[in-house]
Scaffold this active site. Sequence first.
Site: not given
Length: 328
Positions: A268, A239, A287
Amino acid sequence: MNKKPVLVYGRLTDDQLAALSRDFELTRFSGTDLANDPAFHEALKDAHGLVGGASLSVTSELLNMAPKLEAIASISVGVDNYPIDELTRRGILLCNTPDVLTETTADTGFLLIMATARRAVELAEFIKRGDWKTSINEAQFGSDVHGKTLGMVGFGRIGAAIARRGALGFGMKILYSNASPKPELETELGAERRELDALLAEADFVCVTVPLTEDTEKLIGAREFSLMKPSAIFVNIARGKVVDEPALIAALKNGEIRAAGLDVFEQEPLPKDSPLPHMNNVVALPHIGSATTETRNAMAQRAVDNITLALKGQRPINLVNEDAWRNT
């Protein structure tokens, strides 16, 4: 017999939606701001189940709108966007999809190791610009991966899968930290357990796979980067908030570490003013850890199976908060 209402806000296939519809009354939602969507709030009043990805942060306010909620099936392995203790107190089951994405996410982690070491993205751009006019020289050299030391910060399913690729495929020495002893993996891979500081000082590649918790937030910061070799490559597929991002940027700019491969970020989508994707020694991905058709479909199917079992009074396949199940 009335069907229990279930709200779906994640990507499911038509077949998966049809399967859920046979047992439950479905309401589908889309959009990026469900937390502030009045229609979603209204639907929560009668919802017995939620099925969706990690894009929605489930808060106390949302839970207060859902007095009948029995279970949440998250299409993700990470559950840092859920208040697990509160869900348990309320008797709400939280399910995730940990095992179906292990190998795909490990592929992404090792892709970042390879791409940063061999400067693949940077040199692909070198060709696109038309700068390849003579044989390459030391200015374009990368570094070997085979035979190097891979330090895994976190050694769960995904960490072990990445280490397996390194040890068995590339003859890498494996170190691990921030995990309980793993004697079976030590035997299988020759892995050695280290304290975090020692691992950072010894590893050629540092790969982070820990979950985001209060203990791991900003686990890797300025002090930790200063302990790494100047030739070290840092990879994060955990993360974004596990890393102090300004400290990472400074370490990359100042040559404290050689390069970074990143699939996750503090914010993000990545803000346009972030310097990270514009740095030659950074490989930045949006991601994509589990983003293959096969894996995302498998994750969605696991979420469908989890919510179906939970709302029929049976134990889900993947249950995060065991205490909520014991107390039902």
